[in-house]
Scaffold this motif. Sequence first.
Motif, PDB file in Angstrom:
ATOM      1  N   VAL A   1       0.839  -1.194   0.000  1.00 50.97           N
ATOM      2  CA  VAL A   1       0.000   0.000   0.000  1.00 50.97           C
ATOM      3  C   VAL A   1       0.881   1.255   0.000  1.00 50.97           C
ATOM      4  O   VAL A   1       0.607   2.211  -0.735  1.00 50.97           O
ATOM      5  CB  VAL A   1      -0.982  -0.027   1.197  1.00 50.97           C
ATOM      6  N   VAL A   2       1.927   1.253   0.802  1.00 54.05           N
ATOM      7  CA  VAL A   2       2.772   2.454   0.840  1.00 54.05           C
ATOM      8  C   VAL A   2       3.450   2.724  -0.517  1.00 54.05           C
ATOM      9  O   VAL A   2       3.418   3.869  -0.996  1.00 54.05           O
ATOM     10  CB  VAL A   2       3.783   2.384   2.007  1.00 54.05           C
TER      11      VAL A   2
ATOM     12  N   TYR B   1      -1.933   7.475  10.222  1.00 51.61           N
ATOM     13  CA  TYR B   1      -0.785   6.593   9.916  1.00 51.61           C
ATOM     14  C   TYR B   1       0.443   7.413   9.487  1.00 51.61           C
ATOM     15  O   TYR B   1       0.390   8.148   8.500  1.00 51.61           O
ATOM     16  CB  TYR B   1      -1.220   5.635   8.804  1.00 51.61           C
TER      17      TYR B   1
ATOM     18  N   ASN C   1      -6.484   4.356  11.113  1.00 52.58           N
ATOM     19  CA  ASN C   1      -5.350   4.065  11.991  1.00 52.58           C
ATOM     20  C   ASN C   1      -4.746   5.411  12.377  1.00 52.58           C
ATOM     21  O   ASN C   1      -4.419   6.183  11.482  1.00 52.58           O
ATOM     22  CB  ASN C   1      -4.331   3.204  11.226  1.00 52.58           C
TER      23      ASN C   1
ATOM     24  N   ASP D   1      -7.255   4.499   1.764  1.00 53.09           N
ATOM     25  CA  ASP D   1      -6.408   3.391   2.232  1.00 53.09           C
ATOM     26  C   ASP D   1      -7.274   2.516   3.125  1.00 53.09           C
ATOM     27  O   ASP D   1      -7.646   2.909   4.232  1.00 53.09           O
ATOM     28  CB  ASP D   1      -5.213   3.979   2.994  1.00 53.09           C
TER      29      ASP D   1
ATOM     30  N   HIS E   1      -6.909  -1.781   6.689  1.00 55.99           N
ATOM     31  CA  HIS E   1      -7.366  -2.380   7.953  1.00 55.99           C
ATOM     32  C   HIS E   1      -8.817  -2.882   7.876  1.00 55.99           C
ATOM     33  O   HIS E   1      -9.397  -3.239   8.903  1.00 55.99           O
ATOM     34  CB  HIS E   1      -7.248  -1.355   9.090  1.00 55.99           C
TER      35      HIS E   1
ATOM     36  N   LYS F   1      -2.546  -6.838   6.454  1.00 55.97           N
ATOM     37  CA  LYS F   1      -2.784  -6.594   7.892  1.00 55.97           C
ATOM     38  C   LYS F   1      -3.564  -7.750   8.491  1.00 55.97           C
ATOM     39  O   LYS F   1      -3.186  -8.287   9.520  1.00 55.97           O
ATOM     40  CB  LYS F   1      -3.559  -5.286   8.121  1.00 55.97           C
TER      41      LYS F   1
HETATM   42  C1  LIG Z   1      -3.092   2.731   7.151  1.00 57.41           C
HETATM   43  C2  LIG Z   1      -1.927   1.901   6.686  1.00 57.41           C
HETATM   44  N1  LIG Z   1      -1.596   1.909   5.381  1.00 57.41           N
HETATM   45  C3  LIG Z   1      -0.553   1.181   4.921  1.00 57.41           C
HETATM   46  C4  LIG Z   1       0.222   0.411   5.768  1.00 57.41           C
HETATM   47  C5  LIG Z   1       1.382  -0.354   5.229  1.00 57.41           C
HETATM   48  O1  LIG Z   1       1.063  -0.960   4.029  1.00 57.41           O
HETATM   49  P1  LIG Z   1       2.122  -1.816   3.210  1.00 57.41           P
HETATM   50  O2  LIG Z   1       2.859  -2.668   4.205  1.00 57.41           O
HETATM   51  O3  LIG Z   1       1.285  -2.611   2.261  1.00 57.41           O
HETATM   52  O4  LIG Z   1       3.018  -0.867   2.504  1.00 57.41           O
HETATM   53  C6  LIG Z   1      -0.095   0.380   7.138  1.00 57.41           C
HETATM   54  C7  LIG Z   1       0.733  -0.382   8.058  1.00 57.41           C
HETATM   55  O5  LIG Z   1       0.597  -0.317   9.250  1.00 57.41           O
HETATM   56  C8  LIG Z   1      -1.193   1.147   7.600  1.00 57.41           C
HETATM   57  O6  LIG Z   1      -1.535   1.165   8.886  1.00 57.41           O
END
Ligand SMILES: Cc1ncc(COP(=O)(O)O)c(C=O)c1O
Length: 389
Positions: A90-91, A115, A167, A195, A198, A230
């Motif tokens: 996601v990031v 986050y 989050n 996003d 969760h 997650k």
């Molecule tokens: C809201 C949110 N987005 C993205 C991530 C991380 O995503 P990824 O590991 O797929 O990059 C987290 C991880 O805690 C998160 O809490």
Amino acid sequence: MTYDFSKPVDRRHTNSMKWDVADHELPMWVADMDFETCPAVKEAILKKAQLGVYGYTIIPDSYIESVMNWWKTYHHFELKKEWILFSTGVVPAISSIVRKMTTPAENVLIQSPVYNIFYNSIYNNGRNILSSDLVFDGKEYHIDFEDLEAKLADPQTTLMILCNPHNPIGKIWDKETLRRIGHLCAKHHVLVLSDEIHCDLCKPGLEYVPFASVDEVCQNNSITCVAASKAFNLAGLQSASVIVPNPVLRHKVNRGLNTDEVAEPNVFCMEANTAAFTKGRAWLEDLCVYIEENKAYVRQFIAENLPELYVVPSEATYLLWVNCQAVSEDTEELCQFIRAKTGLYVSSGEEYGKNGKTFIRINLACPRSRVEDGMARLKNGIEAYQKAD
Ligand SMILES: Cc1ncc(COP(=O)(O)O)c(C=O)c1O
């Protein structure tokens, strides 16, 4: 309950980021679970590992179909096959979307506390972080819609990153709230990046609402990131889906993900994700019950032993957001003190924004015995801090 989440797994000295701590320390910080993933996922990975050949990987239809079926069955939202893109997390997807869909010095709107990595994705790409802070009334959070609209109306604001569920505050945004956000964004030509990582970790009996499912306005003006990472503890497999119903936006997002080289899966993630989405439901339901029991334990422990702390009601995620204002105005210092004194490692609230400064975030995705250990350490740490004050 069919599955047992009480068995501790020893993750020390396994290159785990969470457990890269001293031997006496107890990490309850980063959003990473200490449970073994669901048996079907482990089986799928072991089967693939047995092959012994680890070459380049495609995205098979079976993966896309598993995502579609999961959202249709459990989130009542019918995705079209072509809407779904793959990304290595996601990031990485968020950072890529920030680069592709905005230009330097534009504002990307977030809702602090939120986050922490959202800040990095915006700042590191030379965009401005603009927060419409969530308002804490002493009990729970709400959105200041006047402030939100004023910030969306700034012509320099071009993207809003929504955290749904949120989050660290653990809130599930309801349909009406999402609709209001979506319509304000559309009115002011601000694209929404939702996003939803969760989303499968909701309190039993509650359901999240996919942003793009709200109505056509939300659907046509949004990009949604989802993942099994997650809920099934697969973050180290680096995989996510990026859902973009609008074909014009989708073309751009797809080009961005490809140009940034974050669009190809590693050798294990297709099998692992597909197993989660096709065979993981019963395990996930038990997991959510176990997490809810952990939260109940902590709430009761805090009420009985640390009544000066306030646990914000949590509807989703395995994280608890706790106001420590009666103990400290600066939880960065408090968290350092607790860690040095007791070995308990929790996150300080300011990581999620300035208005998180009096809060801590505690990760409860671990066996009850560890939660109990964590709470005993928290009590010792806070009492010692109050004495030292
Ligand atoms: C809201 C949110 N987005 C993205 C991530 C991380 O995503 P990824 O590991 O797929 O990059 C987290 C991880 O805690 C998160 O809490």
